[in-house]
Design a protein around this motif. Structure first.
Motif, PDB file in Angstrom:
ATOM      1  N   SER A 138      38.425  55.948  39.350  1.00  0.00           N
ATOM      2  CA  SER A 138      38.293  54.853  39.489  1.00  0.00           C
ATOM      3  C   SER A 138      39.040  54.531  38.928  1.00  0.00           C
ATOM      4  N   THR A 139      39.586  53.032  39.083  1.00  0.00           N
ATOM      5  CA  THR A 139      40.180  52.150  38.367  1.00  0.00           C
ATOM      6  C   THR A 139      39.862  50.793  38.660  1.00  0.00           C
ATOM      7  N   PHE A 140      39.312  50.033  37.190  1.00  0.00           N
ATOM      8  CA  PHE A 140      38.588  48.676  37.029  1.00  0.00           C
ATOM      9  C   PHE A 140      40.292  47.475  36.627  1.00  0.00           C
ATOM     10  N   PHE A 141      39.872  46.796  37.007  1.00  0.00           N
ATOM     11  CA  PHE A 141      41.184  45.288  36.657  1.00  0.00           C
ATOM     12  C   PHE A 141      40.611  44.235  35.765  1.00  0.00           C
ATOM     13  N   ILE A 142      40.309  44.083  34.609  1.00  0.00           N
ATOM     14  CA  ILE A 142      39.815  42.970  33.531  1.00  0.00           C
ATOM     15  C   ILE A 142      41.140  42.323  33.282  1.00  0.00           C
ATOM     16  N   ASP A 143      39.867  40.692  33.581  1.00  0.00           N
ATOM     17  CA  ASP A 143      41.364  39.951  33.096  1.00  0.00           C
ATOM     18  C   ASP A 143      40.935  38.935  31.285  1.00  0.00           C
ATOM     19  N   SER A 144      41.873  38.993  30.862  1.00  0.00           N
ATOM     20  CA  SER A 144      41.939  38.252  29.955  1.00  0.00           C
ATOM     21  C   SER A 144      40.820  38.129  29.124  1.00  0.00           C
ATOM     22  N   GLN A 145      40.059  37.460  29.799  1.00  0.00           N
ATOM     23  CA  GLN A 145      38.264  37.495  29.034  1.00  0.00           C
ATOM     24  C   GLN A 145      37.886  38.437  29.055  1.00  0.00           C
ATOM     25  N   SER A 146      37.836  39.669  28.927  1.00  0.00           N
ATOM     26  CA  SER A 146      37.283  40.715  29.266  1.00  0.00           C
ATOM     27  C   SER A 146      35.909  40.134  30.686  1.00  0.00           C
ATOM     28  N   ARG A 147      36.690  40.316  31.329  1.00  0.00           N
ATOM     29  CA  ARG A 147      35.899  40.317  32.658  1.00  0.00           C
ATOM     30  C   ARG A 147      36.473  41.326  33.456  1.00  0.00           C
ATOM     31  N   ILE A 148      35.487  42.356  34.253  1.00  0.00           N
ATOM     32  CA  ILE A 148      36.075  43.100  35.311  1.00  0.00           C
ATOM     33  C   ILE A 148      35.698  41.777  36.541  1.00  0.00           C
ATOM     34  N   VAL A 149      37.322  41.882  37.358  1.00  0.00           N
ATOM     35  CA  VAL A 149      37.262  40.734  38.024  1.00  0.00           C
ATOM     36  C   VAL A 149      38.076  41.466  39.317  1.00  0.00           C
ATOM     37  N   ASP A 150      37.803  42.952  39.617  1.00  0.00           N
ATOM     38  CA  ASP A 150      38.096  44.211  40.931  1.00  0.00           C
ATOM     39  C   ASP A 150      37.927  45.549  40.391  1.00  0.00           C
ATOM     40  N   ALA A 151      37.326  46.426  41.008  1.00  0.00           N
ATOM     41  CA  ALA A 151      37.362  47.305  41.024  1.00  0.00           C
ATOM     42  C   ALA A 151      38.099  48.582  42.064  1.00  0.00           C
ATOM     43  N   VAL A 152      38.609  49.542  42.131  1.00  0.00           N
ATOM     44  CA  VAL A 152      38.874  50.882  43.503  1.00  0.00           C
ATOM     45  C   VAL A 152      38.765  52.182  42.888  1.00  0.00           C
ATOM     46  N   TYR A 153      37.854  52.784  43.466  1.00  0.00           N
ATOM     47  CA  TYR A 153      37.199  53.657  44.177  1.00  0.00           C
ATOM     48  C   TYR A 153      38.357  54.777  44.599  1.00  0.00           C
ATOM     49  N   GLY A 154      38.679  55.325  44.156  1.00  0.00           N
ATOM     50  CA  GLY A 154      40.316  56.312  45.279  1.00  0.00           C
ATOM     51  C   GLY A 154      41.192  56.243  44.401  1.00  0.00           C
ATOM     52  N   GLU A 155      42.656  56.943  44.646  1.00  0.00           N
ATOM     53  CA  GLU A 155      44.115  57.030  44.417  1.00  0.00           C
ATOM     54  C   GLU A 155      44.119  55.729  45.442  1.00  0.00           C
ATOM     55  N   LEU A 156      45.020  55.344  43.659  1.00  0.00           N
ATOM     56  CA  LEU A 156      46.239  53.868  44.307  1.00  0.00           C
ATOM     57  C   LEU A 156      47.619  54.893  43.931  1.00  0.00           C
ATOM     58  N   ASP A 157      48.072  54.563  44.960  1.00  0.00           N
ATOM     59  CA  ASP A 157      49.896  54.729  44.235  1.00  0.00           C
ATOM     60  C   ASP A 157      51.148  53.061  43.833  1.00  0.00           C
ATOM     61  N   GLN A 158      51.970  53.696  43.470  1.00  0.00           N
ATOM     62  CA  GLN A 158      52.537  52.308  42.969  1.00  0.00           C
ATOM     63  C   GLN A 158      52.375  50.788  42.983  1.00  0.00           C
ATOM     64  N   THR A 159      52.536  51.064  44.772  1.00  0.00           N
ATOM     65  CA  THR A 159      52.868  49.840  45.010  1.00  0.00           C
ATOM     66  C   THR A 159      52.111  49.309  44.883  1.00  0.00           C
ATOM     67  N   LYS A 160      51.039  49.814  45.896  1.00  0.00           N
ATOM     68  CA  LYS A 160      49.552  49.353  45.836  1.00  0.00           C
ATOM     69  C   LYS A 160      49.094  48.533  44.267  1.00  0.00           C
ATOM     70  N   LEU A 161      49.063  49.379  42.900  1.00  0.00           N
ATOM     71  CA  LEU A 161      48.688  48.924  42.003  1.00  0.00           C
ATOM     72  C   LEU A 161      49.399  47.539  41.670  1.00  0.00           C
ATOM     73  N   THR A 162      50.319  47.595  42.265  1.00  0.00           N
ATOM     74  CA  THR A 162      51.446  46.339  41.426  1.00  0.00           C
ATOM     75  C   THR A 162      50.878  45.540  42.046  1.00  0.00           C
ATOM     76  N   ALA A 163      50.892  45.378  43.567  1.00  0.00           N
ATOM     77  CA  ALA A 163      50.814  44.657  43.962  1.00  0.00           C
ATOM     78  C   ALA A 163      48.920  43.641  44.448  1.00  0.00           C
ATOM     79  N   LYS A 164      48.853  44.552  43.978  1.00  0.00           N
ATOM     80  CA  LYS A 164      46.967  44.568  42.800  1.00  0.00           C
ATOM     81  C   LYS A 164      46.672  43.608  42.051  1.00  0.00           C
ATOM     82  N   LEU A 165      47.852  44.101  41.007  1.00  0.00           N
ATOM     83  CA  LEU A 165      48.109  43.535  40.121  1.00  0.00           C
ATOM     84  C   LEU A 165      48.245  41.472  39.883  1.00  0.00           C
ATOM     85  N   HIS A 166      49.603  41.754  40.885  1.00  0.00           N
ATOM     86  CA  HIS A 166      50.450  40.596  40.881  1.00  0.00           C
ATOM     87  C   HIS A 166      48.837  39.195  41.682  1.00  0.00           C
ATOM     88  N   ALA A 167      47.984  40.121  42.767  1.00  0.00           N
ATOM     89  CA  ALA A 167      47.167  38.853  43.657  1.00  0.00           C
ATOM     90  C   ALA A 167      46.057  38.942  42.413  1.00  0.00           C
TER      91      ALA A 167
END
Length: 173
Positions: A138-167
């Motif tokens: 499980s991967t949680f994406f937290i913004d600079s204000q310490s808020r969860i803005v997205d989460a993914v349950y399941g495996e991420l590869d580098q391409t998907k992870l990079t795209a998610k970070l940019h988005a």
């Protein structure tokens, strides 16, 4: 007829008897995380013996990944997480939290891979419970204000992870 086996691990929660929502399938966004919500504070000790907590990442995006050494998808995604963490060094924080694992197994596995970002053990699953982790990875994406803005349950590869970070964090462009 081909048999398809998903290697996403669902954990049974003692405190939450509800099943995993059908919409939280492999790699899907966790329901309810579309609107930012405060990230649960945590403080753990890394495998290197240093304190790691949510406050230490305030002011920049953070990726929090829950994993276990026995989890096959976790084993597959950790090298991609590490490559991505290296690529975003200084811009995005990364923390890996081993849960429902034997500490020596988690440390040995991480040591074999040479993971560069901080890894810590959640021995009583208190942080995982606070984040509502129902499966690994499980991967949680937290913004600079310490808020969860997205989460993914399941495996991420580098391409998907990079795209998610940019988005999620346009300031990274």
């Amino acid at each position: 007829m081909a048999l398809i086996v998903a290697s996403f691990v669902v954990l049974q929660r003692r405190d939450s008897p509800q099943p995993l929502p059908a919409t939280a399938s492999l790699g899907a966004q966790v329901p309810g995380t579309q609107a930012p919500r405060p990230a649960p504070p945590f403080e753990l000790t890394t495998f290197a013996g240093h304190a790691v907590n949510l406050k230490s990442f305030a002011g920049k995006p953070l990726v929090v990944n829950f994993w276990a050494s026995w989890c096959v998808p976790c084993r597959k995604e950790m090298p991609a997480l590490d490559r991505t963490a290296r690529g975003f060094a200084g811009k995005v924080g990364f923390v890996g939290i081993a849960t429902q694992d034997i500490e020596s197994d988690a440390k040995n596995f991480a040591g074999q891979l040479g993971i560069s970002y901080p890894l810590a053990m959640d021995p009583n699953d208190t942080v995982g419970t606070a984040f509502n982790v129902y499966g690994l990875p499980s991967t949680f994406f937290i913004d600079s204000q310490s808020r969860i803005v997205d989460a993914v349950y399941g495996e991420l590869d580098q391409t998907k992870l990079t795209a998610k970070l940019h988005a999620l964090f346009p300031e990274l462009h």
